[in-house]
Design a protein around this motif. Structure first.
Motif, short mmCIF file in Angstrom:
data_model
loop_
_atom_site.label_atom_id
_atom_site.label_comp_id
_atom_site.label_asym_id
_atom_site.label_seq_id
_atom_site.Cartn_x
_atom_site.Cartn_y
_atom_site.Cartn_z
N VAL A 138 -6.04 8.13 10.85
CA VAL A 138 -4.89 7.40 10.30
C VAL A 138 -5.38 6.21 9.48
CG1 VAL A 138 -2.97 5.88 10.93
CG2 VAL A 138 -3.18 8.12 12.00
N VAL A 139 -6.37 5.51 10.01
CA VAL A 139 -6.94 4.37 9.28
C VAL A 139 -7.51 4.83 7.95
CG1 VAL A 139 -8.72 2.58 9.32
CG2 VAL A 139 -7.41 3.08 11.39
N LEU A 140 -8.23 5.94 7.95
CA LEU A 140 -8.82 6.44 6.70
C LEU A 140 -7.74 6.83 5.69
CD1 LEU A 140 -11.83 8.61 7.93
CD2 LEU A 140 -11.84 6.26 7.09
N GLU A 141 -6.62 7.38 6.18
CA GLU A 141 -5.52 7.72 5.27
C GLU A 141 -4.99 6.46 4.58
OE1 GLU A 141 -2.63 9.69 7.68
OE2 GLU A 141 -4.07 11.19 8.38
N VAL A 142 -4.86 5.39 5.35
CA VAL A 142 -4.36 4.13 4.78
C VAL A 142 -5.38 3.55 3.81
CG1 VAL A 142 -3.52 1.81 5.30
CG2 VAL A 142 -2.95 3.71 6.83
N VAL A 143 -6.65 3.64 4.15
CA VAL A 143 -7.70 3.16 3.25
C VAL A 143 -7.63 3.92 1.92
CG1 VAL A 143 -10.19 2.99 2.86
CG2 VAL A 143 -9.23 2.40 5.09
N ALA A 144 -7.40 5.22 1.98
CA ALA A 144 -7.30 6.02 0.76
C ALA A 144 -6.16 5.53 -0.13
CB ALA A 144 -7.11 7.49 1.11
N LEU A 145 -5.02 5.24 0.47
CA LEU A 145 -3.90 4.72 -0.32
C LEU A 145 -4.21 3.33 -0.86
CD1 LEU A 145 -1.08 5.02 -1.45
CD2 LEU A 145 -0.15 4.29 0.77
N SER A 146 -4.89 2.52 -0.07
CA SER A 146 -5.30 1.20 -0.56
C SER A 146 -6.22 1.33 -1.77
CB SER A 146 -6.04 0.42 0.55
OG SER A 146 -5.18 0.07 1.60
N ALA A 147 -7.14 2.28 -1.70
CA ALA A 147 -8.07 2.48 -2.82
C ALA A 147 -7.32 2.94 -4.07
CB ALA A 147 -9.13 3.50 -2.43
N ALA A 148 -6.32 3.80 -3.88
CA ALA A 148 -5.51 4.24 -5.02
C ALA A 148 -4.71 3.07 -5.60
CB ALA A 148 -4.57 5.36 -4.59
N TYR A 149 -4.16 2.24 -4.73
CA TYR A 149 -3.42 1.06 -5.18
C TYR A 149 -4.32 0.12 -5.97
CZ TYR A 149 -0.75 -3.31 -4.85
OH TYR A 149 -0.09 -4.49 -5.14
N ARG A 150 -5.51 -0.09 -5.47
CA ARG A 150 -6.44 -0.98 -6.17
C ARG A 150 -6.76 -0.45 -7.56
NH1 ARG A 150 -11.89 -2.31 -3.09
NH2 ARG A 150 -12.27 -0.12 -3.55
N ALA A 151 -6.93 0.86 -7.67
CA ALA A 151 -7.26 1.45 -8.97
C ALA A 151 -6.09 1.40 -9.94
CB ALA A 151 -7.72 2.89 -8.78
N LEU A 152 -4.88 1.62 -9.44
CA LEU A 152 -3.72 1.74 -10.32
C LEU A 152 -2.98 0.43 -10.56
CD1 LEU A 152 -2.20 5.10 -9.01
CD2 LEU A 152 -3.61 4.74 -11.05
N VAL A 153 -3.13 -0.52 -9.64
CA VAL A 153 -2.36 -1.76 -9.74
C VAL A 153 -3.27 -2.97 -9.90
CG1 VAL A 153 -0.66 -3.24 -8.61
CG2 VAL A 153 -0.50 -0.75 -8.37
N VAL A 154 -4.16 -3.17 -8.95
CA VAL A 154 -4.99 -4.39 -8.96
C VAL A 154 -5.90 -4.43 -10.18
CG1 VAL A 154 -6.73 -5.71 -7.70
CG2 VAL A 154 -4.91 -4.52 -6.45
N GLU A 155 -6.61 -3.34 -10.42
CA GLU A 155 -7.61 -3.34 -11.49
C GLU A 155 -7.00 -3.25 -12.88
OE1 GLU A 155 -10.30 -0.22 -10.51
OE2 GLU A 155 -11.13 -1.26 -8.76
N THR A 156 -5.72 -2.92 -12.96
CA THR A 156 -5.07 -2.83 -14.27
C THR A 156 -4.19 -4.04 -14.57
OG1 THR A 156 -3.20 -1.60 -13.34
CG2 THR A 156 -5.06 -0.32 -14.17
N ALA A 157 -4.08 -4.97 -13.60
CA ALA A 157 -3.24 -6.15 -13.81
C ALA A 157 -3.94 -7.13 -14.74
CB ALA A 157 -2.93 -6.82 -12.48
N PRO A 158 -3.21 -7.72 -15.69
CA PRO A 158 -3.81 -8.75 -16.55
C PRO A 158 -4.31 -9.93 -15.72
CG PRO A 158 -1.68 -8.03 -17.40
CD PRO A 158 -1.81 -7.44 -16.03
N ALA A 159 -5.31 -10.59 -16.20
CA ALA A 159 -5.87 -11.74 -15.49
C ALA A 159 -4.78 -12.78 -15.25
CB ALA A 159 -7.01 -12.36 -16.30
N GLY A 160 -4.73 -13.25 -14.01
CA GLY A 160 -3.76 -14.29 -13.66
C GLY A 160 -2.39 -13.78 -13.31
N VAL A 161 -2.20 -12.44 -13.39
CA VAL A 161 -0.90 -11.86 -13.07
C VAL A 161 -0.95 -11.27 -11.68
CG1 VAL A 161 0.79 -10.10 -13.68
CG2 VAL A 161 -0.41 -11.37 -15.47
N GLY A 162 0.06 -11.56 -10.85
CA GLY A 162 0.10 -11.02 -9.50
C GLY A 162 0.22 -9.52 -9.50
N HIS A 163 -0.31 -8.88 -8.45
CA HIS A 163 -0.27 -7.43 -8.36
C HIS A 163 0.25 -7.01 -7.00
CE1 HIS A 163 -4.44 -8.94 -7.61
NE2 HIS A 163 -4.19 -8.37 -6.45
#
Length: 237
Positions: free
Chosen positions: A212-237
């Motif tokens: 279950v933990v690994l499943e959540v980690v996988a979704l976190s990794a997807a979120y980081r790739a699609l949201v965090v890493e694509t957010a403009p500098a200084g913009v909340g994600h």
């Protein structure tokens, strides 16, 4: 439109992140994971011994534990607030309540869509009795899984206390719906097969909780790739 989700990168991160940060993961997640193992066994017993509303109550308790684990895991991966999470013990806060609320809303919509499509499939089978049953299952399951995938980015965002809505999730997951299906539907299914392969309730429970933990980690990794890493500098994600 967000970039295409690199599935290999997500899968590598699913294993690498907990391993690199294993001390933090053990410190923060040991208690709730052990509690989830116990709860798995209790729910398994209750379904056979109790039934009725008691087993429903225990199932709700299982989901509450899942919420605690999911919020902690998302924050370990994305916010790295190990100290705060370690001090939280099994405490329930507004963050978990909000997460649970979104979980109910999204899964209700997914279940409703699946039910409507299943009814449509049954109607088609009534009209065309020779139609393949497997095709009807696909007609019901795949769109529901796709809807879950498109909305799944809400969960890590809520764990990070971000403001979210359906429109935001739909926009951030654009072009990656089927890739996210692999993350939030196919991967958990594969983990479930692994957990139940031992044909022992105890072994299945011991395996299922870390998965279950690994499943959540996988979704976190997807979120980081699609949201965090694509957010403009200084913009909340």
């Amino acid at each position: 439109m967000p970039p295409k989700l690199a599935l290999r990168r997500v899968l590598r991160a699913t294993v690498a992140i907990p391993w690199r940060n294993r001390a933090a993961f053990v410190r923060v997640l040991a208690a709730p994971v052990v509690a989830l193992v116990v709860m798995d066994l209790v729910v398994e017993w209750a379904e056979h011994a109790l039934g009725g509303w008691r087993s429903v109550v225990l199932s709700v308790a299982w989901w509450a534990l899942f919420v605690v684990i999911a919020v902690r895991t998302h924050r370990l991966v994305l916010a790295k607030d190990e100290e705060q999470m370690a001090k939280a013990s099994l405490r329930w806060s507004w963050r978990e309540t909000r997460f649970f609320g979104w979980l109910l809303v999204i899964y209700f919509q997914v279940a409703l869509l699946g039910l409507l499509l299943a009814m449509l499939g049954l109607a088609i089978m009534w009209v065309v009795p020779s139609g393949p049953f497997q095709l009807m299952v696909v007609v019901a399951v795949l769109p529901a899984a796709y809807l879950l995938a498109r909305l799944s980015l809400i969960f890590p965002a809520v764990a990070l206390d971000r403001p979210v809505d359906f429109g935001w999730a739909w926009a951030r997951s654009a072009g990656n719906g089927w890739r996210l299906v692999l993350v939030v539907a196919v991967l958990p299914l594969a983990f479930s097969v692994v957990a139940t392969a031992a044909n022992s309730a105890l072994v299945a429970a011991v395996l299922a909780a870390p998965l279950v933990v690994l499943e959540v980690v996988a979704l976190s990794a997807a979120y980081r790739a699609l949201v965090v890493e694509t957010a403009p500098a200084g913009v909340g994600h």
